[in-house]
Design a protein around this motif. Structure first.
Motif, PDB file in Angstrom:
ATOM      1  N   ALA A 106       0.802  -1.418  -0.008  1.00 33.80           N
ATOM      2  CA  ALA A 106      -0.025  -0.030   0.073  1.00 33.80           C
ATOM      3  C   ALA A 106       0.721   1.143  -0.108  1.00 33.80           C
ATOM      4  O   ALA A 106       0.316   2.464  -0.175  1.00 33.80           O
ATOM      5  CB  ALA A 106      -0.980   0.034   1.235  1.00 33.80           C
ATOM      6  N   THR A 108       2.604   2.722   2.623  1.00 28.63           N
ATOM      7  CA  THR A 108       2.158   3.537   4.039  1.00 28.63           C
ATOM      8  C   THR A 108       2.919   2.967   4.988  1.00 28.63           C
ATOM      9  O   THR A 108       3.368   1.984   5.032  1.00 28.63           O
ATOM     10  CB  THR A 108       0.686   3.083   4.367  1.00 28.63           C
ATOM     11  N   ALA A 165      -3.076   8.776   5.418  1.00 29.85           N
ATOM     12  CA  ALA A 165      -3.992   7.609   4.809  1.00 29.85           C
ATOM     13  C   ALA A 165      -5.169   6.929   5.585  1.00 29.85           C
ATOM     14  O   ALA A 165      -5.958   6.651   5.050  1.00 29.85           O
ATOM     15  CB  ALA A 165      -3.327   6.567   4.094  1.00 29.85           C
ATOM     16  N   ALA A 166      -4.720   7.221   6.906  1.00 32.69           N
ATOM     17  CA  ALA A 166      -5.813   6.590   7.870  1.00 32.69           C
ATOM     18  C   ALA A 166      -5.481   7.080   9.211  1.00 32.69           C
ATOM     19  O   ALA A 166      -4.374   7.504   9.789  1.00 32.69           O
ATOM     20  CB  ALA A 166      -5.664   5.139   7.742  1.00 32.69           C
ATOM     21  N   SER A 180     -10.395   6.026   6.919  1.00 28.52           N
ATOM     22  CA  SER A 180      -9.321   5.870   5.950  1.00 28.52           C
ATOM     23  C   SER A 180      -9.683   6.668   4.796  1.00 28.52           C
ATOM     24  O   SER A 180     -10.868   6.833   4.398  1.00 28.52           O
ATOM     25  CB  SER A 180      -8.706   4.400   5.654  1.00 28.52           C
ATOM     26  N   LYS A 181      -8.699   7.144   3.964  1.00 27.37           N
ATOM     27  CA  LYS A 181      -8.918   8.157   2.972  1.00 27.37           C
ATOM     28  C   LYS A 181      -9.424   7.148   1.669  1.00 27.37           C
ATOM     29  O   LYS A 181     -10.171   7.728   1.198  1.00 27.37           O
ATOM     30  CB  LYS A 181      -7.389   8.479   2.396  1.00 27.37           C
ATOM     31  N   GLN A 182      -9.296   5.800   1.647  1.00 30.86           N
ATOM     32  CA  GLN A 182      -9.889   4.981   0.685  1.00 30.86           C
ATOM     33  C   GLN A 182     -11.190   4.759   0.869  1.00 30.86           C
ATOM     34  O   GLN A 182     -11.929   4.839   0.021  1.00 30.86           O
ATOM     35  CB  GLN A 182      -8.954   3.694   0.610  1.00 30.86           C
ATOM     36  N   LYS A 183     -11.602   4.407   2.189  1.00 32.22           N
ATOM     37  CA  LYS A 183     -12.982   4.067   2.305  1.00 32.22           C
ATOM     38  C   LYS A 183     -13.944   5.167   2.846  1.00 32.22           C
ATOM     39  O   LYS A 183     -15.175   4.983   2.932  1.00 32.22           O
ATOM     40  CB  LYS A 183     -13.168   2.621   3.204  1.00 32.22           C
ATOM     41  N   GLY A 185     -13.735   8.553   2.376  1.00 32.90           N
ATOM     42  CA  GLY A 185     -14.239  10.137   1.626  1.00 32.90           C
ATOM     43  C   GLY A 185     -14.199  11.187   2.338  1.00 32.90           C
ATOM     44  O   GLY A 185     -13.246  11.554   3.181  1.00 32.90           O
ATOM     45  N   ASP A 207       1.180   7.865   4.006  1.00 33.03           N
ATOM     46  CA  ASP A 207       1.672   7.546   2.675  1.00 33.03           C
ATOM     47  C   ASP A 207       3.088   7.882   2.463  1.00 33.03           C
ATOM     48  O   ASP A 207       3.696   8.916   3.026  1.00 33.03           O
ATOM     49  CB  ASP A 207       0.972   8.461   1.460  1.00 33.03           C
TER      50      ASP A 207
END
Ligand SMILES: Cc1cc2nc3c(=O)[nH]c(=O)nc-3n(C[C@H](O)[C@H](O)[C@H](O)COP(=O)(O)OP(=O)(O)OC[C@H]3O[C@@H](n4cnc5c(N)ncnc54)[C@H](O)[C@@H]3O)c2cc1C
Length: 454
Positions: A106, A108, A165-166, A180-183, A185, A207
């Motif tokens: 990832a 990270t 990132a989280a 997290s950034k990914q889930k 938003g 990151d």
């Protein structure tokens, strides 16, 4: 047995920790002698309670959060204002200082909340990784820096929070929340620059990018009027650029240019940059301070983490006994804003160590001063002359008012709460997020009440 004798005896019997928790979170039984009174790094602020908890684990942190009616988290205590303060309870996660995981898939790294940038940078470098940017000093915790939108410089570089990132935090109910950034938003964008208002952050994931080498060059004495037509060119001279001025003689005393070093880069440094001359020895931004404390200049290549901060880990950053204030304005207004402050030069200079001017790329983080706006910051490292400085800040803020000025969250300012609040388009959403994770204001202190909720 009176209360004092009981506390003394019980401390011996229990080793203190459990007792401390019992006392600290029961407002009717606080013991002001339980811990020494802590100050912030600069010594201009004494925290308002001696009830300080030092958990070792996430579970212990959650237990403390559950027990306390009011609580604020402390990082490395570098903030100059009372943003971290509490009249009731403080929790410091300095004992939770492990690197949890480097995820090479990832890209990270996850660390506990007590970790400082200076702790992880060499580890990342040894493993072939780097962080995209750093502040002027590596001594601050990652979590405390990201909570306040701490920044370095570089028109293409967002503040340090943009690398998050989280996060994992304990909300007011004592639940462990991960975002997290990914889930997550927009919710995540609201939670990163959290001002300590959502809960106690226990872990943070950043990151990472492939490691790189850097070099820095310093140019001396650039007439300030060179900024009028060349500001963008100067800012684009390097990966990270800082301008230092003492506001005397319409002069930028030092221009620090930090660039990525490609390895086969034998280019000789140009001797002049917009009338400023290449320095021939390492220099400190403050003339009277030793150049021993600053990271290597003179184009000598070195790892990213020994060039991006101005000050070396293990050495004194900045001046030490000082105060700081810093203001963000849109980059389009950089020259006009600098010239507006310049009008106060005779009032500012006697109380100032140095001013630093930096650029920060726009971001999407709700409470970041650079939300959707690439900005320039005008920073002041003041002598510790509190009365004079607090008299000057409203004058500087008045000069910067036409430029939609916003203060640094962790430095001194006097801007009214109404003006401050009007600067944050996502404030209502942030307050809704706070209400969700902390419905009764457990993590709200005087600073937040005044500046966000009044
Ligand atoms: C010499 C010096 C140089 C500096 N240089 C820069 C610079 O280059 N760029 C810049 O932008 N700023 C700079 N600063 C300001 C500094 O980056 C900020 O004050 C930063 O917030 C300090 O982080 P800290 O770990 O000391 O946090 P603290 O000051 O202890 O706390 C700051 C905030 O973070 C919150 N917080 C800390 N830990 C947690 C946690 N575990 N959970 C929830 N909330 C938490 C606190 O509640 C508080 O709201 C400088 C400061 C100094 C003293």
């Amino acid at each position: 047995m009176d209360k004092r004798t009981f506390i003394k005896t019980a401390s011996v019997l229990t080793g203190g920790l459990i007792l401390q928790d019992m006392i600290a979170c029961n407002s009717s039984e606080k013991s002001p002698t339980q811990n020494e009174q802590l100050s912030n790094w600069a010594g201009n602020l004494k925290y308002s309670t001696t009830n300080v908890h030092y958990p070792q684990t996430v579970e212990e942190t959650a237990g403390i959060v559950k027990k306390c009616d009011k609580l604020r988290a402390l990082g490395s205590q570098h903030a100059f204002n009372a943003i971290a303060d509490s009249k009731e309870n403080l929790v410091s996660l300095k004992n939770m200082n492990k690197i949890v995981a480097l995820d090479k898939t990832a890209n990270t790294v996850t660390v506990e909340a007590g970790v400082r940038y200076g702790d992880i940078a060499p580890y990342l470098d040894e493993n072939g990784y780097a962080l995209a940017n750093l502040a002027s000093l590596p001594h601050i915790t990652v979590v405390g820096a990201c909570a306040t939108a701490t920044h370095g410089s570089g028109v293409q570089n967002g503040n340090l929070s943009t690398s998050v990132a989280a996060i994992e935090f304990i909300n007011a109910a004592g639940d462990v929340i991960t975002l997290s950034k990914q889930k997550d938003g927009e919710r995540f964008n609201g939670a990163v620059v959290n001002l300590g208002a959502l809960g106690v952050v226990t872990k943070i994931t950043l990151d990472v990018i492939p490691t790189f080498k850097m070099k820095q060059l310093v140019y001396l004495n650039m007439p300030v009027n060179e900024l009028k037509n060349n500001f963008d060119k100067i800012e684009n001279e390097g990966y990270s650029v800082s301008l230092f001025t003492d506001w005397k003689n319409k002069n930028i005393n030092e221009v620090w240019i930090k660039s990525r070093f490609a390895g086969n880069d034998n280019a000789t440094a140009k001797p002049e940059l917009f009338s400023a001359k290449l320095a021939t020895k390492n220099v400190h931004p403050i003339e009277t301070e030793s150049a021993e404390n600053v990271t290597d200049q003179m184009g000598v290549p070195g790892p990213w983490y020994e060039r991006m901060p101005h000050f070396k880990m293990g050495f004194k950053p900045s001046a030490g006994k000082e105060l700081q204030a810093e203001y963000f304005v849109p980059i389009e207004n950089a020259y006009d804003a600098i010239m507006a402050v310049e009008k106060l030069n005779e009032r500012i200079s006697p109380h100032l160590f140095i001013t630093e001017i930096r650029a920060i790329h726009a971001d999407e983080l709700w409470m970041s001063p650079c939300y959707k706006q690439t900005s320039v910051t005008i920073h002041f490292t003041w002598k510790q002359e509190t009365e004079a400085v607090m008299n000057l800040l409203p004058q500087i803020e008045a000069q910067l008012m036409p430029f939609n000025v916003k203060p640094h969250w962790a430095k001194l300012f006097t801007l009214s709460p109404q003006v401050l609040q009007s600067r944050y388009a996502k404030l209502a959403d942030f307050k809704a997020l706070v209400a969700e994770y902390d419905p009764k204001g457990k993590f709200r202190n005087e600073f937040l009440t005044k500046n966000l909720f009044s």
